[in-house]
Design an enzyme around this catalytic site. Structure first.
Site, PDB file in Angstrom:
ATOM      1  N   PRO A 100    -119.810  25.983  52.247  1.00 42.53           N
ATOM      2  CG  PRO A 100    -122.006  26.193  53.021  1.00 42.53           C
ATOM      3  CD  PRO A 100    -120.739  26.964  52.832  1.00 42.53           C
TER       4      PRO A 100
ATOM      5  CB  VAL B 274    -114.308  22.740  38.236  1.00 46.14           C
ATOM      6  CG1 VAL B 274    -113.881  21.324  38.615  1.00 46.14           C
ATOM      7  CG2 VAL B 274    -113.768  23.739  39.245  1.00 46.14           C
TER       8      VAL B 274
ATOM      9  N   GLY C 101    -116.393  29.413  39.091  1.00 49.08           N
ATOM     10  CA  GLY C 101    -116.403  30.292  40.254  1.00 49.08           C
ATOM     11  C   GLY C 101    -115.356  31.359  40.108  1.00 49.08           C
TER      12      GLY C 101
ATOM     13  CG  MET D 271    -110.604  30.221  43.048  1.00 44.39           C
ATOM     14  SD  MET D 271    -109.418  31.514  43.462  1.00 44.39           S
ATOM     15  CE  MET D 271    -107.902  30.666  43.107  1.00 44.39           C
TER      16      MET D 271
ATOM     17  CG  ASP E 236    -113.250  30.918  49.625  1.00 48.21           C
ATOM     18  OD1 ASP E 236    -114.071  31.526  50.341  1.00 48.21           O
ATOM     19  OD2 ASP E 236    -113.383  30.787  48.399  1.00 48.21           O
TER      20      ASP E 236
ATOM     21  CE  LYS F 124    -111.358  25.338  41.032  1.00 46.60           C
ATOM     22  NZ  LYS F 124    -111.760  25.955  42.310  1.00 46.60           N
TER      23      LYS F 124
END
Length: 886
Positions: A158, A47, A42, A44, A155, A62
């Site tokens: 879902p 993972v 994602g 950031m 942030d 992560k």
């Protein structure tokens, strides 16, 4: 995508590196974590599922993008944020086990949750009402625990809500969204789309469709931004689609700021009205319209009637009609929510029946009930942003953050210069809440009067009372009567009970004021500002213990009550508890790092702790930079030179800075504004022995003062003393001036407070033994003097009068009171003089050791003054005659 390629390259490089664990056959390591598989990526980073080879447990690892922790400053901030998140221990929050860095890449080892994300779950369509409420409730409880630790998610969506194998909620990535700030300024921030993937550079941080309006606008956020995000998640779980949609991420942001989503009842009729109201309240455009905190949201969800389990429904084939949010949108959501939940019980006053809500004022709830200041109907304005700033100010007032409230009011005034409700609040603010002069407050009042047609019944009546209060010669008893009548007319209004308490305290009727404050906190238990006002009333009575208790209660109600922290710091300072000041200032800094007043208190605490002068100057400079009001910013710029010079005894620099201040206030009509400049210059002149300049300044002040608004009585006494010392005021002239001022001021003050005029017009101007004896002869008519637990000037002046009158034993107690306070940025001269005078009193009563200690304090402060210090020279002379060592 480039991020994915970079991360894959990193893993390949790790895989090709020499094995890190002797004998290990595993292909790749990050520190002591063995990569098992990739779970996803994602904005950031990437993972991975990994094994902690030290503890033999599975983790989610992560690996963050390099720029998120690049540079020493960024790395420090990254570690601080991640460690804050790691402090959260709660069943519904995925734990952070470890934070570290390897090969230039930062990583976080988190609890591995074996399950699926809520996003994956929603792929099967909307949830049942019962299931959606359960997930939202568990998420709210997790948020509440994190918010208690001062960590905001920023942030929530879902993708960041996991459901384990048993369906229990685990919130991922707490505190990590803020790390994006480390990597980039707003102009180059990563804007994530609704799938959590990075897109083009934008001006906001977060995920469109879930971020709050304030987050979308790039404003500072607090814990209530997470409530908005959870509301959006819950809406989607029930409706089958996000509440705010558009073709692009930018369209979604605009919809978030501008539009109201369709009611859940329209989209899915089986959703209970009470649940629809809760979601609407979470999605309020203004953070003040949302629940106060996540715990309150969880309680509301848990209080819903048990809902029947319904089968998931398919999303509607035609998008529901959008409604443009009007100015009352957030208030309407609160009305529906409170009415549906029955959250506010009917308030019963004295007697058997309910007290009706006055019919001439719109009620913020559909049934009679107590009204908080934040529940009042939004006032009329031509600018929605001004309305939002006003609402933020009211929340800050409720939270006991007066500096924040004033900042929001000023912002609202700039956005809508004719905003009557804002000008009314600025006019009504109590002296001491800000540094607004009486003339400035009267100017606000005139603007409010000119635009009063836009005020509702509540504010129209408040305007009438404020007009009486700010009259040239106010009838304080009449102001109190009108305030009592107003509170009786709106008996459920916490704001007006608090207002009545303030007026009663202003009139010296402390017991009645405390009773009014008690009623206000019964009506609104979270009205922290009332506990601050109660503390001030108790300080007015000299009740330090009661004031401390009230300030502690204030901080229990609102941990972010900056005003209560500052007032508690003031009490600590004046009672000599110097070692406690800096921790309090640091706490305030954590709550309000961008507040100009925050840095003033930090500077004060640094002085008290003996910090280097450069750190004090830095804090004062930040205070100047962060001040939004131009007039104040100009003042603070002068004080950057003035205050350090005062502390160091650099009286030449102090005088030059005071002259600059005189230029700043030359065109103003407030006596208090002129008094500050003249006082600083007068101290410099006195200490340098320049009586000619001192006298000229005092004579000029005396000749102009009658044209100014009289809002600083003590300054008149000071000027009379200067002119008396210089021989420009005879004893007869002093008595004539004093009598005129006493006659003028006594009629404006309640009897209890009028007794303080003895200090201003007898004690402060006393320069000779004759003056002091006259003052003591007049004292019985003014006793008991008002207590002054947070004032140095009064006890110093009283002690000096006894010393001049030849009664040194009587002088010791008040001089000790003045001398014991911590050295700070205010009243430096009075504190230093008090030490010198205390030395004289102790010397006269035979306490050589105590006298020498007092003289040493003065010499330590100003013994190397530039060019000289009269007070320090007196102390040195006494110490030599007494034979003090050192």
């Amino acid at each position: 995508m480039s991020e994915t390629r970079d991360s894959d390259d990193f893993v390949r490089a790790v895989a090709e590196a020499p094995e890190r664990t002797p004998g290990a056959a595993d292909p790749a390591y990050v520190a002591h974590f063995r990569i098992v598989s990739r779970l996803g990526s994602g904005g950031m980073g990437v993972v991975y599922r990994a094994e902690d080879v030290k503890l033999r447990r599975t983790v989610a690892l992560k690996v963050l993008r390099p720029e998120l922790a690049a540079g020493d400053e960024h790395r420090t901030r990254f570690l601080r944020e991640a460690r804050s998140a790691a402090a959260i221990t709660y069943p519904h929050v995925a734990a952070i086990y470890e934070v570290g860095e390897v090969d230039g890449r930062a990583y976080l080892a988190m609890e591995f949750v074996d399950g699926k994300t809520l996003r994956q779950t929603l792929g099967g369509g909307p949830l049942s009402v019962a299931e959606a409420v359960r997930i939202a409730t568990e998420t709210a409880r997790g948020l509440a625990k994190a918010h208690e630790r001062g960590v905001v998610h920023r942030d929530l969506k879902p993708e960041n809500i996991m459901l384990d194998e048993d369906g229990r909620v685990k919130i991922l990535d707490f505190g990590i969204a803020k790390l994006r700030d480390v990597a980039a300024a707003p102009a180059t921030s990563v804007l994530a789309d609704t799938q959590g993937q990075p897109t083009q550079a934008g001006a906001v941080l977060g995920t469109p469709g879930y971020m709050s309006p304030e987050q979308a606008r790039g404003e500072n956020v607090d814990a209530r931004t997470d409530l908005f995000s959870l509301g959006a998640v819950l809406y989607e779980a029930l409706a089958g689609h996000a509440p705010f949609r558009g073709e692009t991420g930018f369209d979604v942001l605009i919809a978030t700021i501008r539009d109201a989503p369709a009611s859940l009842g329209e989209v899915r009729p089986e959703v209970p009205a009470a649940l629809d109201a809760i979601v609407s309240r979470c999605l309020a455009k203004s953070r003040e319209g949302r629940f106060a905190d996540a715990a309150a949201l969880a309680e509301a969800l848990e209080g819903l009637p048990a809902a029947p389990v319904a089968t998931p429904v398919s999303p509607p084939s035609v998008p529901p009609r959008r409604r443009r949010s009007g100015p009352l949108g957030w208030a309407a959501a609160v009305v529906v929510a409170l009415a549906a939940l029955g959250a506010l019980a009917v308030w019963h006053g004295p007697g058997a029946g309910p007290v009706p809500v006055p019919v001439d004022r719109p009620s913020p709830v559909s049934a009679p009930g107590p009204t908080a200041i934040t529940d009042l109907p939004p006032p009329k304005t031509s600018n929605p942003q001004a309305g939002a700033a006003y609402a933020a100010a009211m929340q800050s007032m409720r939270d006991a953050n007066l500096a924040g409230a004033l900042g929001h009011f000023f912002e609202a005034r700039e956005l809508d210069p004719r905003f009557a409700a804002v000008h009314l609040r600025l006019a009504d603010v109590d002296p001491g809440a800000g540094d607004e002069s009486l003339d400035e407050r009267r100017a606000y009042l005139q603007t409010a009067l000119a635009n009063r047609a836009s005020l509702d019944a509540h504010d129209t009546e408040l305007l009438r009372v404020t007009t009486l209060r700010l009259a040239a010669d106010p009838d304080m008893a009449g102001v109190v009567r009108e305030s009592q009548s107003l509170a009786a007319r709106f008996p459920l209004d916490a704001d007006l009970e608090a207002h009545l308490g303030d007026r009663l305290a202003e009139a010296g009727r402390t017991e009645e004021a405390l009773a009014a404050y008690g009623r206000a906190t019964e009506l609104d238990p979270k009205f922290a500002q009332v506990w601050f006002a109660r503390a001030l009333a108790l300080l007015q009575e000299g009740d330090l213990d009661g004031a401390r208790t009230s300030l502690s209660r204030c901080l229990e109600v609102s941990p972010s009550a900056a005003t209560c922290i500052r007032e508690r710091s003031t009490v600590l300072m004046y009672t000599g508890r110097c070692e406690e000041l800096e921790p309090e200032a640091r706490r305030l800094l954590a709550i309000d790092p961008n507040g100009s007043v925050t840095h003033w208190f930090l500077a004060d605490a640094l002085v008290a702790s003996g910090a280097p002068g450069d750190s004090v100057r830095s804090a004062l400079h930040l205070r100047t930079l962060l001040e939004a009001v131009p007039r104040r910013r100009a003042d603070w710029a002068v004080e950057e030179d003035e205050l350090p010079a005062f502390l160091a005894g650099d009286f030449q620099t102090l005088r030059e800075a005071a002259k600059r201040r005189e230029v700043l206030v030359a065109s103003e009509t407030s006596e208090a504004r002129h008094a500050g400049a003249v006082y600083e210059r007068g101290v410099a002149d006195y200490e340098m022995g320049d009586l000619a300049d001192l006298t000229a300044v005092a004579d000029a002040y005396a000749s102009h003062a009658s044209a100014w608004t009289a809002d600083d009585p003590s300054m008149r006494g000071y000027v009379m003393g200067v002119r008396r010392r210089a021989g420009h005021l005879s004893a007869a002239e002093l008595e004539q001036s004093r009598s005129a001022l006493l006659t003028e001021r006594r009629g404006r003050l309640p009897p209890a407070l009028a007794k303080g005029l003895w200090t201003s017009f007898y004690a402060i101007p006393a320069e000779t033994g004759e003056d002091a004896r006259i003052a003591l002869a007049a004292l019985p008519a003014f006793t008991p003097l008002p207590p002054s637990p947070t004032d140095i000037r009064a006890p110093e002046a009283v002690g000096r009068v006894y010393l001049l009158a030849g009664e040194p034993a009587q002088a010791i107690a008040p001089l000790r009171t003045a001398a014991r306070s911590c050295l700070g940025l205010e009243e430096v001269w009075e504190r230093t003089r008090a030490h010198e005078e205390l030395g004289e009193a102790l010397e006269a009563t035979g306490d050589k050791e105590g006298a020498c200690a007092a003289y040493a304090t003065v010499v330590g402060l100003w013994g190397h003054a530039k060019p000289r210090s009269v007070t320090a020279e007196k102390a040195k002379a006494h110490a030599r005659r007494l034979g003090c060592g050192g």
